[in-house]
Design an enzyme around this catalytic site. Structure first.
Site, PDB file in Angstrom:
ATOM      1  CG  HIS A 158      -2.116  -0.821   1.122  1.00 56.36           C
ATOM      2  ND1 HIS A 158      -2.120  -2.142   1.472  1.00 56.36           N
ATOM      3  CD2 HIS A 158      -3.372  -0.551   0.672  1.00 56.36           C
ATOM      4  CE1 HIS A 158      -3.320  -2.655   1.256  1.00 56.36           C
ATOM      5  NE2 HIS A 158      -4.099  -1.716   0.756  1.00 56.36           N
ATOM      6  CE  LYS A 162      -3.777  -0.456   4.929  1.00 54.14           C
ATOM      7  NZ  LYS A 162      -5.068   0.108   5.351  1.00 54.14           N
TER       8      LYS A 162
HETATM    9  P1  NAD Z   1      -7.423   9.831   5.125  1.00 52.48           P
HETATM   10  O1  NAD Z   1      -6.502  10.085   6.262  1.00 52.48           O
HETATM   11  O2  NAD Z   1      -7.122  10.449   3.792  1.00 52.48           O
HETATM   12  O3  NAD Z   1      -8.925  10.268   5.518  1.00 52.48           O
HETATM   13  C1  NAD Z   1      -9.497  10.113   6.788  1.00 52.48           C
HETATM   14  C2  NAD Z   1     -10.304  11.373   7.066  1.00 52.48           C
HETATM   15  O4  NAD Z   1     -11.039  11.189   8.285  1.00 52.48           O
HETATM   16  C3  NAD Z   1      -9.403  12.621   7.262  1.00 52.48           C
HETATM   17  O5  NAD Z   1      -9.841  13.658   6.392  1.00 52.48           O
HETATM   18  C4  NAD Z   1      -9.620  12.972   8.735  1.00 52.48           C
HETATM   19  O6  NAD Z   1      -9.552  14.382   8.975  1.00 52.48           O
HETATM   20  C5  NAD Z   1     -11.030  12.437   8.940  1.00 52.48           C
HETATM   21  N1  NAD Z   1     -11.370  12.298  10.367  1.00 52.48           N
HETATM   22  C6  NAD Z   1     -10.565  11.914  11.392  1.00 52.48           C
HETATM   23  N2  NAD Z   1     -11.252  11.953  12.545  1.00 52.48           N
HETATM   24  C7  NAD Z   1     -12.496  12.389  12.247  1.00 52.48           C
HETATM   25  C8  NAD Z   1     -13.665  12.632  13.017  1.00 52.48           C
HETATM   26  N3  NAD Z   1     -13.672  12.455  14.337  1.00 52.48           N
HETATM   27  N4  NAD Z   1     -14.789  13.069  12.357  1.00 52.48           N
HETATM   28  C9  NAD Z   1     -14.788  13.235  11.024  1.00 52.48           C
HETATM   29  N5  NAD Z   1     -13.705  13.036  10.254  1.00 52.48           N
HETATM   30  C10 NAD Z   1     -12.586  12.596  10.862  1.00 52.48           C
HETATM   31  O7  NAD Z   1      -7.529   8.231   4.997  1.00 52.48           O
HETATM   32  P2  NAD Z   1      -8.131   7.372   3.787  1.00 52.48           P
HETATM   33  O8  NAD Z   1      -7.023   6.927   2.896  1.00 52.48           O
HETATM   34  O9  NAD Z   1      -9.308   8.077   3.192  1.00 52.48           O
HETATM   35  O10 NAD Z   1      -8.596   6.068   4.592  1.00 52.48           O
HETATM   36  C11 NAD Z   1      -9.548   6.150   5.642  1.00 52.48           C
HETATM   37  C12 NAD Z   1      -9.811   4.758   6.187  1.00 52.48           C
HETATM   38  O11 NAD Z   1     -10.448   3.956   5.182  1.00 52.48           O
HETATM   39  C13 NAD Z   1      -8.548   3.975   6.589  1.00 52.48           C
HETATM   40  O12 NAD Z   1      -8.845   3.198   7.739  1.00 52.48           O
HETATM   41  C14 NAD Z   1      -8.294   3.080   5.388  1.00 52.48           C
HETATM   42  O13 NAD Z   1      -7.558   1.922   5.693  1.00 52.48           O
HETATM   43  C15 NAD Z   1      -9.725   2.739   5.032  1.00 52.48           C
HETATM   44  N6  NAD Z   1      -9.933   2.242   3.654  1.00 52.48           N
HETATM   45  C16 NAD Z   1     -10.810   1.215   3.522  1.00 52.48           C
HETATM   46  C17 NAD Z   1     -11.122   0.730   2.265  1.00 52.48           C
HETATM   47  C18 NAD Z   1     -12.172  -0.341   2.143  1.00 52.48           C
HETATM   48  O14 NAD Z   1     -12.499  -0.749   1.004  1.00 52.48           O
HETATM   49  N7  NAD Z   1     -12.746  -0.819   3.253  1.00 52.48           N
HETATM   50  C19 NAD Z   1     -10.523   1.297   1.127  1.00 52.48           C
HETATM   51  C20 NAD Z   1      -9.639   2.375   1.294  1.00 52.48           C
HETATM   52  C21 NAD Z   1      -9.343   2.859   2.580  1.00 52.48           C
END
Ligand code: NAD
Length: 274
Positions: A158, A162
């Site tokens: 990744h 991450k």
């Molecule tokens: P990222 O850091 O770009 O985005 C996360 C967002 O959440 C940030 O903008 C942050 O400010 C916000 N956030 C944090 N605390 C918050 C709160 N209390 N209220 C509202 N917003 C809040 O990360 P990302 O790459 O978008 O990934 C996010 C999550 O999704 C990770 O856990 C990642 O592993 C997961 N993910 C899952 C899949 C899937 O298919 N299940 C796919 C991609 C990513």
């Protein structure tokens, strides 16, 4: 058909922006009604559509998590474990359905999701891509056929941002293999190796993690035997695949009663819960 109302929490994140693009692509059926962010986010007050690059939607990014949660709204959450667990409590209190993609949630958190799903419908999946969910089935088939004849390793790669390892998807692949072989993943998993490790125990399932650059997500299940090896690989080339799957899940879960579901239910692979 009336529009399904969707809220995106963590709206300015990498996935949050993709989710808003995917909701707009399904605007015949879906409508963004709320978007939230961490109160310290520089995107508070900005239009969620403009942040996502799809033009003004008239939905300002709010620091008030509670504003997203109300009956009849499906909340999509790809944030951080602590944020997701706080959101889960709001969803239960306000009877909003949830689609959860956050990874790295610990066992107690997973249990809390199961508990919340006794009163609201929740789709919780480590990976929302169709290809990966098909991979969960293919690796189980391979494990059953190859059984004790092979050593099994899971390799994932990744992007450098991450924060959790191994990926939730790698663990999902491990779980599918372990359950096909009647093994308990917690007992047989080996997370990385270093130093004098001794010879490999065939019962173990090894995990290797690569982090770098902008890799969206690669997963390989390696079945290595004497004289041959089988590799089943999935490569995601855009986060849009996860966002489309999550929006598909949101449209599906809007009509469901309380329960815990995953992508297997949405794709028709599964009928029972759990
Ligand atoms: P990222 O850091 O770009 O985005 C996360 C967002 O959440 C940030 O903008 C942050 O400010 C916000 N956030 C944090 N605390 C918050 C709160 N209390 N209220 C509202 N917003 C809040 O990360 P990302 O790459 O978008 O990934 C996010 C999550 O999704 C990770 O856990 C990642 O592993 C997961 N993910 C899952 C899949 C899937 O298919 N299940 C796919 C991609 C990513």
């Amino acid at each position: 058909m009336s529009h399904i109302q969707i809220a995106v929490v963590g709206a300015a994140g990498r996935m949050g922006r993709m989710l808003i693009q995917a909701i707009q692509a399904r605007s015949a059926n879906a409508r963004l009604v709320a978007a939230t962010e961490h109160p310290a986010s520089p995107f508070i007050g900005q239009d969620a559509g403009e942040v996502a690059g799809v033009g003004k939607l008239g939905v300002a990014i709010s620091p008030e998590a509670e504003s997203a949660f109300r009956p009849g709204v499906v909340v999509i959450d790809f944030t951080l474990p602590a944020a997701t667990l706080a959101h889960l409590e709001l969803a239960t209190r306000h009877q909003a359905a949830m689609v959860i993609g956050t990874t790295g949630i610990d066992a107690a958190g997973v249990q809390a999701i199961g508990q919340a799903a006794t009163s609201i419908p929740i789709v919780f999946a480590p990976n929302f891509s169709v290809g990966v969910n098909l991979m969960f089935r293919l690796v189980a088939e391979a494990a059953k056929a190859l059984g004790e004849m092979v050593d099994i390793e899971i390799i994932e790669a990744h992007h450098r941002h991450k924060v959790d390892a191994p990926s939730g998807t790698a663990l999902g692949i491990g779980k599918a293999i372990a359950s096909a072989l009647d093994r308990n993943l917690q007992e047989v998993a080996v997370y990385g190796r270093e130093g004098h490790t001794g010879a490999r125990d065939r019962q173990t399932i090894g995990f290797a993690t690569v982090r770098g650059g902008d890799i969206v997500g690669d997963h390989t299940a390696l079945f290595a035997g004497e004289g041959e090896r089988l590799e089943i690989t999935h490569r995601a080339s855009s986060r849009m695949t996860f966002a489309q799957g999550a929006v598909r899940a949101a449209l599906w879960v809007a009509d469901q009663k309380a329960g815990l579901f995953d992508m297997g239910h949405i794709l028709g692979f599964k009928t029972s819960q759990g």
